[in-house]
Design a protein around this motif. Sequence first.
Motif, mmCIF file in Angstrom:
data_model
loop_
_atom_site.group_PDB
_atom_site.id
_atom_site.type_symbol
_atom_site.label_atom_id
_atom_site.label_comp_id
_atom_site.label_asym_id
_atom_site.label_seq_id
_atom_site.Cartn_x
_atom_site.Cartn_y
_atom_site.Cartn_z
ATOM 1 N N VAL A 1 0.879 -1.171 0.000
ATOM 2 C CA VAL A 1 0.000 0.000 0.000
ATOM 3 C C VAL A 1 0.916 1.221 0.000
ATOM 4 O O VAL A 1 1.640 1.467 0.964
ATOM 5 N N LEU A 2 0.916 1.949 -1.120
ATOM 6 C CA LEU A 2 1.795 3.100 -1.304
ATOM 7 C C LEU A 2 0.960 4.358 -1.114
ATOM 8 O O LEU A 2 0.066 4.656 -1.911
ATOM 9 N N LEU A 3 1.237 5.096 -0.049
ATOM 10 C CA LEU A 3 0.376 6.194 0.373
ATOM 11 C C LEU A 3 0.879 7.529 -0.163
ATOM 12 O O LEU A 3 2.077 7.814 -0.172
ATOM 13 N N GLY A 4 -0.074 8.351 -0.602
ATOM 14 C CA GLY A 4 0.211 9.717 -1.021
ATOM 15 C C GLY A 4 -0.475 10.708 -0.110
ATOM 16 O O GLY A 4 -0.836 10.400 1.025
ATOM 17 N N LEU A 5 -0.713 11.910 -0.623
ATOM 18 C CA LEU A 5 -1.371 12.947 0.179
ATOM 19 C C LEU A 5 -2.869 12.736 0.275
ATOM 20 O O LEU A 5 -3.484 13.061 1.290
ATOM 21 N N ASN A 6 -3.481 12.202 -0.778
ATOM 22 C CA ASN A 6 -4.939 12.121 -0.833
ATOM 23 C C ASN A 6 -5.469 10.722 -1.121
ATOM 24 O O ASN A 6 -6.664 10.562 -1.339
ATOM 25 N N GLY A 7 -4.598 9.714 -1.132
ATOM 26 C CA GLY A 7 -5.056 8.363 -1.423
ATOM 27 C C GLY A 7 -3.886 7.409 -1.461
ATOM 28 O O GLY A 7 -2.801 7.694 -0.952
ATOM 29 N N TRP A 8 -4.083 6.273 -2.118
ATOM 30 C CA TRP A 8 -3.046 5.238 -2.131
ATOM 31 C C TRP A 8 -3.146 4.369 -3.383
ATOM 32 O O TRP A 8 -4.177 4.321 -4.052
ATOM 33 N N ARG A 9 -2.037 3.733 -3.691
ATOM 34 C CA ARG A 9 -1.993 2.713 -4.734
ATOM 35 C C ARG A 9 -1.717 1.356 -4.085
ATOM 36 O O ARG A 9 -1.058 1.283 -3.055
ATOM 37 N N THR A 10 -2.196 0.304 -4.727
ATOM 38 C CA THR A 10 -2.020 -1.052 -4.206
ATOM 39 C C THR A 10 -1.313 -1.920 -5.233
ATOM 40 O O THR A 10 -1.687 -1.935 -6.404
ATOM 41 N N LEU A 11 -0.293 -2.610 -4.799
ATOM 42 C CA LEU A 11 0.435 -3.576 -5.630
ATOM 43 C C LEU A 11 0.340 -4.948 -4.973
ATOM 44 O O LEU A 11 0.609 -5.081 -3.778
ATOM 45 N N HIS A 12 -0.023 -5.961 -5.733
ATOM 46 C CA HIS A 12 -0.128 -7.319 -5.201
ATOM 47 C C HIS A 12 1.104 -8.123 -5.614
ATOM 48 O O HIS A 12 1.321 -8.379 -6.804
ATOM 49 N N ALA A 13 1.918 -8.478 -4.632
ATOM 50 C CA ALA A 13 3.133 -9.255 -4.882
ATOM 51 C C ALA A 13 2.827 -10.748 -4.708
ATOM 52 O O ALA A 13 2.563 -11.205 -3.590
ATOM 53 N N THR A 14 2.847 -11.509 -5.804
ATOM 54 C CA THR A 14 2.541 -12.944 -5.768
ATOM 55 C C THR A 14 3.629 -13.712 -6.521
ATOM 56 O O THR A 14 4.605 -13.145 -7.012
#
Length: 385
Positions: free
Chosen positions: A320-333
Amino acid sequence: MCVFVPNILLPEELLARVPEAQKATMQQTLPDGLKRSLARCGNSPYTSAGQLDRLEAWLMHHLDDALPEKFEHYPPWAMMNSSAPAFTQFWGSVGNLEVTRDGVRFTPPELLQITERDLQKFWTVVSPILKRHGWSFGQSHVDLVEWHQLLRSEKPLPMEQASPWSVQSVRLSDYLPLNDECADWRQMWHALQVELHNAEFNTQREQRGLKPLNALWFWGGGQPWIAKKPLPRVYSVSADGVYELAKMTDDADEAVNRFVFWLNLLELMNPTQDEQPPTCRPSLYCVQFEGWGGAADALQVLESEVIQPMKMAGLAFEWVLLGLNGWRTLHATWVERLRFWRRQPDWQWLSEPADELAPDEADLRAAWAAGQRDQAAIDSQWDPS
């Protein structure tokens, strides 16, 4: 499992202007596990926090991803795993409320240097007024020496209010419900403010250079809901190592302290053992990363003590990569291993879209004027008799 990295996303326009030499330096800062995921994981969707605090919004999505459709404005945290009738249960938080140029600013109690004596004096002033208006305290808070109290009323109060962390982003004209059903509550709330303003302990706090405890913020009411996932077990990852969170500290990252607040609060609303979801309690590793240009020692600890052991065990997890107003999600499998030829990080996954809802100068001036009108209307409704 989840690895939570705050302050790592950069605005799209800014990232687009970063020269290649600077990107090479940034790449050296990233832990190998994250570089590999940025190169191999493919799409990384961005989720906006909207009008909520970014960490509160993520926690809401984690516990129940359908929750945004279940409420009108703010998550009903006081109704989590509750069987109480709708709008009869609220959190009441001690704090300081002040009107500033950019709206209402509510300072949560964790930031106000409150002594136990101050808390006792606060509740001595507030409790009789609450009880006269039909409010009672949750069983876990009968000692009344708490920053956050679970408040109950037999009469529903149809309003939704922001949490102590999200209230600072509320427009000034929206900070109090103005419908007729909440008229009695508004009078009570104004009476609380008047009594607290005149309280001797607040005068003494101001003489010591501290903000007064002049408000009891009601929030978290709404429709009952059941969390689909259990609360995560949160670990802090810093230059000092990996350890489970216990309490808020002055030297901890903002996101780490925010997790402490929510976990301590929501542990009280946990379902009973029979109602627990059949899944194990997930682990969340929150990195104390201050942002680009700051110390990156915690990222190296993350790689050696968290990512490498998970890789050796073949465990899937998400970033979960957090910014100022939200986040991005990367699934490591395990799929990552099949894309071994991808070695260059995809920089767009470290970008954050512009916030289209951010207020401009005209919005701030209008909010200020609307707030003054609303406060005048509230003052005119309050009858001290």
